[in-house]
Design an enzyme around this catalytic site. Structure first.
Site, PDB file in Angstrom:
ATOM      1  CG  ASP A 237      16.499  62.795  33.621  1.00  0.00           C
ATOM      2  OD1 ASP A 237      16.829  62.165  34.640  1.00  0.00           O
ATOM      3  OD2 ASP A 237      17.143  62.758  32.551  1.00  0.00           O
TER       4      ASP A 237
ATOM      5  CG  ASP B  99      21.186  64.151  37.249  1.00  0.00           C
ATOM      6  OD1 ASP B  99      20.308  63.461  37.815  1.00  0.00           O
ATOM      7  OD2 ASP B  99      22.114  63.655  36.571  1.00  0.00           O
TER       8      ASP B  99
HETATM    9  C1  IPM Z   1      16.503  58.973  36.599  1.00  0.00           C
HETATM   10  C2  IPM Z   1      17.358  58.319  35.569  1.00  0.00           C
HETATM   11  C3  IPM Z   1      16.458  57.615  34.546  1.00  0.00           C
HETATM   12  C4  IPM Z   1      15.551  58.672  33.945  1.00  0.00           C
HETATM   13  C5  IPM Z   1      17.209  56.837  33.462  1.00  0.00           C
HETATM   14  C6  IPM Z   1      18.113  55.780  34.064  1.00  0.00           C
HETATM   15  C7  IPM Z   1      16.277  56.222  32.466  1.00  0.00           C
HETATM   16  O1  IPM Z   1      18.186  59.254  34.942  1.00  0.00           O
HETATM   17  O2  IPM Z   1      15.761  58.267  37.305  1.00  0.00           O
HETATM   18  O3  IPM Z   1      16.573  60.204  36.728  1.00  0.00           O
HETATM   19  O4  IPM Z   1      15.964  59.374  33.024  1.00  0.00           O
HETATM   20  O5  IPM Z   1      14.420  58.805  34.416  1.00  0.00           O
HETATM   21 MG    MG Z   2      18.103  61.191  35.807  1.00  0.00          MG
END
Ligand code: IPM
Ligand code: MG
Length: 360
Positions: free
Chosen positions: A251, A255
């Site tokens: 996660d 990003d």
């Molecule tokens: C992602 C998002 C989700 C996650 C959230 C919205 C729960 O950040 O798809 O990366 O953490 O998986």
């Molecule tokens: Mg995410």
């Protein structure tokens, strides 16, 4: 051919970006002689407002019945939205976690590549962005901290919260196999990311990845600690081909990987189970601050639709056409606000969708 696609517009910018992606899919279908039958379902805040819960059993059934699922984004402003006054299991994100689990979507593929047209929007040093990069994160999606036992208690008057990080070897093996299979079709390198200097779950992860690697003698495998990986992604992203990692690390790293491509608005994703079925969604969130203004970047969703054609519907020629149409829009200088740089043409969400349609 006819295909059934269940769509989850969701919250925030979700409905706008899904509308743009649907337009692109319709144009693709018309050009290549297919028909996509769309059915919308509610999830997240949109479902809470109507049903009081973020995902109904009917919605899950509609998702399961489709050939594939295309999603926008869910959730609102966690500080101000009334959805976050509900108990955690009734909040928007619980709907997303539930659908991932119910559909068995254990492998989340998040490709991050630098479009040469966007090198000005890239935050990396010029020599690093000039070198380019093309990597894919394979994130485990239905285990780890996200699905472990959790509780908040008060012990001797002190509040305490517990989240549990659990993996069994089967969960690790199946996602590792996906990563090695993907690496086979790419540059044949897997970097498995863990925190094996501290965590037992990471030590098991590393051991199982090494067992799987033994079946793939042509693929180079290396292990990297997650903190180092975060650093290497900004220092030298070209070293990566396939990054394999557990849910929470994936996660966070995805990003980061998206931001070095210029904008999180560019990063598509596919969540797959053992079959060809999948759920396709941009890696970014619902951006409630810009919702309804027609300024969001629909490209991550449009590229997710292309992944859907490639992985779930076996329409790779059509997927190529969408990806080429996106590239052409960028080459012709069209940019949404998040990737805008001086000298380019700023367009809105819907207009970006139209321009990409015209390129198909
Ligand atoms: C992602 C998002 C989700 C996650 C959230 C919205 C729960 O950040 O798809 O990366 O953490 O998986
Ligand atoms: Mg995410």
């Amino acid at each position: 051919m006819n295909y059934n696609i269940t769509c989850i517009p969701g919250d925030g910018i979700g409905p706008e970006i899904v509308a743009a992606a649907k337009k692109v899919l319709v144009k693709t279908a018309n050009t290549y002689g297919h028909h996509f039958e769309f059915k919308d379902i509610l999830m997240g805040g949109a479902s809470i407002d109507v049903h009081g819960i973020p995902l109904t059993d009917e919605a899950i059934a509609d998702a399961k019945a489709a050939d594939a699922v295309l999603m926008g984004s869910i959730g609102g402003d966690t500080n101000t939205s009334p959805w976050y006054k509900l108990e955690p299991s009734k909040r928007p994100e619980a709907g997303l976690l539930k659908i991932r689990k119910e559909l068995g979507l254990f492998a989340n593929l998040r490709p991050a590549l630098l479009y040469s047209e966007l090198s000005d929007a890239c935050v990396l040093k010029k020599e690093t962005s000039d070198a380019g990069f093309d990597l894919i994160i394979v994130r485990e999606l239905t285990g780890g901290l996200y699905f472990g036992e959790r509780k908040t208690i008060t012990e001797n008057g002190v509040r305490k919260a517990v989240d549990t990080l659990t993996y069994d070897e089967n969960e690790i093996r199946r996602v590792a196999v996906k990563a090695f299979e993907i690496a086979k079709k790419r540059r044949k390198k897997v970097t498995s990311v863990d925190k094996a200097n501290v965590l037992d779950s990471s030590r098991l992860w590393r051991a199982v990845v090494n067992e799987v690697a033994a079946d793939y003698p042509d693929i180079t495998v290396e292990h990297m600690l997650v903190d180092n990986c975060a650093m290497q992604l900004v220092k030298d992203p070209a070293q990566f081909d396939v990054i394999l990692t557990e849910n929470m690390f994936g996660d966070i790293l995805s990003d980061e990987a998206s931001m070095i491509t210029g904008s999180i608005g560019m990063l598509a994703s596919a969540s797959l189970n053992e079959t060809k079925f999948g759920l396709y969604e941009p890696s970014h969130g619902s951006a409630p601050d810009i919702a309804g203004k027609d300024i969001a970047n629909p490209i991550a969703t449009i590229l997710s639709a292309a992944m859907m054609l490639r992985f779930s519907l076996d329409l790779s020629k059509e997927a190529d056409a969408i990806e080429a149409a996106v590239k052409k829009a960028l080459k012709d200088g069209y940019r949404t606000g998040d990737i805008y740089t001086e000298g380019t043409t700023k367009v809105g969400c819907s207009q970006m969708g139209d321009i990409i349609c015209d390129n198909i």
